[in-house]
Design an enzyme around this catalytic site. Structure first.
Site, mmCIF file in Angstrom:
data_model
loop_
_atom_site.group_PDB
_atom_site.id
_atom_site.type_symbol
_atom_site.label_atom_id
_atom_site.label_comp_id
_atom_site.label_asym_id
_atom_site.label_seq_id
_atom_site.Cartn_x
_atom_site.Cartn_y
_atom_site.Cartn_z
ATOM 1 N N MET A 1 0.957 43.678 -21.860
ATOM 2 C CA MET A 1 0.810 43.036 -20.712
ATOM 3 C C MET A 1 1.397 43.890 -19.378
ATOM 4 O O MET A 1 1.860 43.356 -18.608
ATOM 5 C CB MET A 1 1.558 41.554 -20.686
ATOM 6 C CG MET A 1 1.038 40.712 -21.804
ATOM 7 S SD MET A 1 2.085 39.073 -22.144
ATOM 8 C CE MET A 1 3.488 39.744 -22.864
ATOM 9 N N ASP B 1 -5.189 29.900 -28.829
ATOM 10 C CA ASP B 1 -5.233 30.780 -27.646
ATOM 11 C C ASP B 1 -6.244 31.635 -27.347
ATOM 12 O O ASP B 1 -7.169 31.676 -28.203
ATOM 13 C CB ASP B 1 -4.071 31.925 -27.751
ATOM 14 C CG ASP B 1 -2.586 31.260 -27.522
ATOM 15 O OD1 ASP B 1 -2.551 30.120 -26.839
ATOM 16 O OD2 ASP B 1 -1.621 31.873 -27.833
ATOM 17 N N LYS C 1 -4.528 31.086 -22.106
ATOM 18 C CA LYS C 1 -4.246 31.215 -20.480
ATOM 19 C C LYS C 1 -4.735 32.664 -20.239
ATOM 20 O O LYS C 1 -5.009 33.329 -21.091
ATOM 21 C CB LYS C 1 -2.721 31.489 -20.527
ATOM 22 C CG LYS C 1 -1.802 30.338 -20.690
ATOM 23 C CD LYS C 1 -0.064 30.654 -20.804
ATOM 24 C CE LYS C 1 0.692 29.433 -21.060
ATOM 25 N NZ LYS C 1 0.470 29.202 -22.686
#
Length: 372
Positions: free
Chosen positions: A277, A144, A166
């Site tokens: 997030m 990641d 991502k």
């Protein structure tokens, strides 16, 4: 093998067959060594060479041939040999005083294995011993963006490395495709590691990847990692719990806004709130918490890029954090901490001064708006 040794240009002789020895061969090749592979004949025929970089040699036909063979190299590695061959090689190495080590063989099962590895918040020092071992044994690593990936050449030398990370709003590789790749690699007999930031089961979609592997009949294990929900606040000097200050903490993902019922319950719980997030929805969250009764004076910390050299902590109040974050250009990745524990960072006087300074900044922004 200790890869901190300088093996560049050294001659390494590996005893074993190509498939069980594949990880050992890859590691020594990655270290810059000249690698030879001595494999026993299969039904009287040579087993062949595993790759163009590995140089095949034949088993000796005479007793003195073993001594001649090992004396021509700097290091001998036993991986996959019979007890009789091991005794002969050990004796030959002892006679000519050549270093000898033993390394475990890789799996040769028709179906491989997947390990989900929690890489922590990005600092390689926070990888567990189990995580390092899984990386060392991997044939392929899917990693990641937010996990520790700058030292993969060191941790899994010779393994294939696939970036499936991502970024906010952009998924170069979809989750469904990641799961397909994990299963396909394991079905080809490879030892697969899925290296994820933080912990695989804390907003890491690790549960989805486990389910996908199990549905495909692929065995899968999980190695927990250090979650940024606790470690990043700690790096900023903020404990998520503290006696007589906060006896509970709630971790939430705020990449989508919370509804009114969730906001109401969150305020009712009390304690510390840790938000992952959540930079994009911070205005909604701050306003919603205030709307449901949280005091405007509640301290809030935003820790950007935790454990990197660019780590920055911004401290404000609930009623000023949106404006302050905008003024200072706060960006993801970041962890938001809401609660009285923020005052415990370093010492209370320093934090109090910081809050006062940020209030002045907010006041100055208000005056500027009024004048336009």
């Amino acid at each position: 093998m200790d890869l901190s040794l300088d093996l560049a240009g050294r001659r390494v002789l590996v005893f074993g067959t190509a498939r069980p020895a594949r990880r050992v061969l890859a590691r020594y090749l990655a270290s810059g060594a000249t690698v030879y592979l001595a494999s026993p004949p299969v039904d009287g025929h040579s087993p062949g060479r595993p790759s163009p970089q590995v140089r095949p040699v034949e088993y000796p036909h005479f007793p003195h041939g073993w001594r001649d063979l090992v004396s021509a190299v700097d290091l001998v590695v036993l991986v996959d040999v019979s007890p009789g061959t091991e005794r002969i090689v050990v004796a030959a190495c002892a006679t000519v005083r050549v270093w000898l080590v033993r390394e475990p063989a890789a799996s040769v099962a028709a179906l491989g294995h997947v390990t989900l590895v929690g890489g922590g918040p990005g600092d390689g020092g926070l990888l567990t011993v189990a995580a390092i071992q899984a990386l060392r044994d991997a044939d392929v690593v899917f990693f990641d963006r937010l996990g520790p990936n700058d030292r993969l050449d060191e941790w899994c030398p010779g393994a294939e490395q696939v970036n499936v990370g991502k970024t906010p709003g952009y998924h170069a590789v979809s989750q469904a495709e990641i799961e397909r790749m994990l299963v396909a690699s394991a079905r080809s007999g490879q030892t697969v590691v899925r290296l994820k930031g933080g912990d695989p089961f804390v907003f890491g979609r690790g549960g989805e990847e486990v389910i996908a592997c199990r549905k495909a009949g692929v065995t899968v294990t999980v190695i927990s990692g250090v979650t940024s929900a606790i470690s990043v606040p700690a790096a900023a000097g903020i404990p998520v719990t503290h006696r007589e200050v906060s006896r509970l903490f709630t971790v939430l993902s705020a990449h989508t806004p919370l509804d009114e019922e969730e906001l109401r319950h969150l305020v009712g719980l009390g304690g510390t709130i840790v938000v992952l997030m959540g930079i994009g929805t911070l205005p909604h969250l701050a306003a919603g918490l205030a709307r449901h009764g949280m005091a405007g004076s509640m301290p809030v910390a935003v820790i950007e890029r935790g454990f990197s050299i660019q780590q920055r902590t911004t401290v404000a109040r609930l009623d000023t954090v949106t404006a302050v974050a905008g003024q200072l250009g706060v960006r993801s990745p970041a962890v938001v901490v809401i609660g009285e524990v923020v005052r415990l960072s370093q010492n209370e006087a320093t934090i109090a001064d910081g809050l006062e300074g940020l209030e002045l900044l907010h006041h100055a922004a208000d005056l500027a708006r009024q004048q336009t």
